[in-house]
Design a protein around this motif. Sequence first.
Motif, short mmCIF file in Angstrom:
data_model
loop_
_atom_site.label_atom_id
_atom_site.label_comp_id
_atom_site.label_asym_id
_atom_site.label_seq_id
_atom_site.Cartn_x
_atom_site.Cartn_y
_atom_site.Cartn_z
N ALA A 308 0.75 39.19 -57.59
CA ALA A 308 0.47 39.64 -58.95
C ALA A 308 0.30 38.44 -59.88
O ALA A 308 0.74 37.33 -59.59
CB ALA A 308 1.60 40.54 -59.46
N ASP A 309 -0.35 38.67 -61.02
CA ASP A 309 -0.52 37.65 -62.04
C ASP A 309 0.74 37.63 -62.89
O ASP A 309 0.93 38.45 -63.80
CB ASP A 309 -1.75 37.98 -62.91
CG ASP A 309 -2.07 36.88 -63.92
OD1 ASP A 309 -1.15 36.11 -64.27
OD2 ASP A 309 -3.22 36.80 -64.38
N GLY A 311 1.71 35.50 -65.09
CA GLY A 311 1.43 35.18 -66.49
C GLY A 311 1.10 36.43 -67.28
O GLY A 311 1.56 36.61 -68.42
N GLU A 312 0.31 37.30 -66.68
CA GLU A 312 -0.05 38.55 -67.36
C GLU A 312 1.17 39.45 -67.50
O GLU A 312 1.38 40.08 -68.56
CB GLU A 312 -1.15 39.27 -66.55
CG GLU A 312 -1.61 40.57 -67.18
CD GLU A 312 -2.69 41.26 -66.36
OE1 GLU A 312 -3.05 42.41 -66.70
OE2 GLU A 312 -3.17 40.65 -65.38
#
Length: 488
Positions: A308-309, A311-312
Amino acid sequence: MTQTFEPVWLGIDVGTQSVRCLAADRTGTPVSTGSHPLRGTRDDDRHEQDPHAWWSALAAASRETMAGVRGRLVRGVALCATSGTILLADRDGEPVSPGLMYDDARAGAEAQRVVDAGTALWQRLGYRPQASWALPKLLWLLAGTPRRDVRLLHQADYLTGRLVGRPTAVDSSHALKAGYDLDAERWPAGMFDELGIPPAVLPEVVRPGTPLGGIGREAAGETGIPDGTPVIAGMTDGCAALLGSGTFEAGSWNSVLGTTLVLKGVTPQRIHDPLGVVYSHRAPDGNWLPGGASSVGAGVLAAEFGGADLGELTAKAAARPHTTVSAYPLVSRGERFPFVASDAERITVGEPRDDIDTYAALLRGVAFAERLCFDYLDLLGAPADGPLSLTGGGARNRYWCQLRADTLGRPVTVPEDADPAAGMALLARAEGNPLADVAGDPPREVLDPDPAQAEVLTDGYLRLVAALHERGWLPAELTRHARERSTR
């Protein structure tokens, strides 16, 4: 016109997931870095890595770093490794066992033998060995091998031996969990006789900062580090991060958030802990470095949100107000600090609404575990409220750093580039001089706590404390102290 290049010093950090090498100049400013990933095998209490992979990763990270050094003179190199990680090797330093990692906890029965054999020693030193420590694991390894020509190597001296081209001494920091007596500066022969460990199994021990030899010709070809470069005895990764953060003053602390969470501080006297979860290394300047290593940390994010990202997810979590939902985010089964519970497992307190809530609960859980560590240090009488710096991979997440400051209710500093590799570059650069005189004042950001977040975070913290106590993991005395300290 002749161009003059300033010399550099190398620091190498052998972590759980990667090896990082950093070249720094005489001011501590990074000149070049390199890294290479590591992988291991986890299965319940088992956690192993291949020692040959450590060397391959170190060589790759060093080559990448040296490519950016561009002809500068390399004055020295020091390395740190994970505390309590060991292997058996033959007399030439060739591994004859896997590397048993810092949190491998299969040596439970052996740990009790160690405690019983060294009761007086452990009482004097103020800690109690655990199953994940090096000495119980050494007994476990010896019981499983028919060979009698083996010797104990820590992750650090295995690698310094490869660098120098012959077996080297181990530093006293890495030797601590193998039972080395830091007061007497010797192996406790009587206890080792009772445990049936021959003296020939044990390596020579020296203080951190001691020259071990020069880079050998073969290692120079594999790493790119010039032949003959001095190799300096280092310290464990937690101690190295403390040095890299510029934490030298008595009463100050450093919290390293990587795969797991490691706290280290500086005190003029040793901190005695009847449970043995806090133990003290010795600093090169003679002060004591108390602290402990938890099994919570950022590693849980990879396990829960691999691919998963992050940062997002962080941005979405930051857009929501804090709640009391949290987790005790163990990376592996069992806890080592701020309490000992071999059967502890990851728990969640409250009901997350979605993945963003789950992610935020993990971040809060690490912050709550960190607060519990400081509550335990305060219970032991340590000066727990002094200056605090945050380092490690988790410190790159500013939202998480602010959350930790808000949870602790105290300012935190985040050095611009202070990690274990930087600490080892500093130790190499000191060349026997006081570290504080050499370190200078690296750039850092100060984050003040937001009083508006105190109530909800304290409420969430106390709910997690209650849940840990209800499961029988958290001792009643620490539970009471955490509650009392929250009202100060």
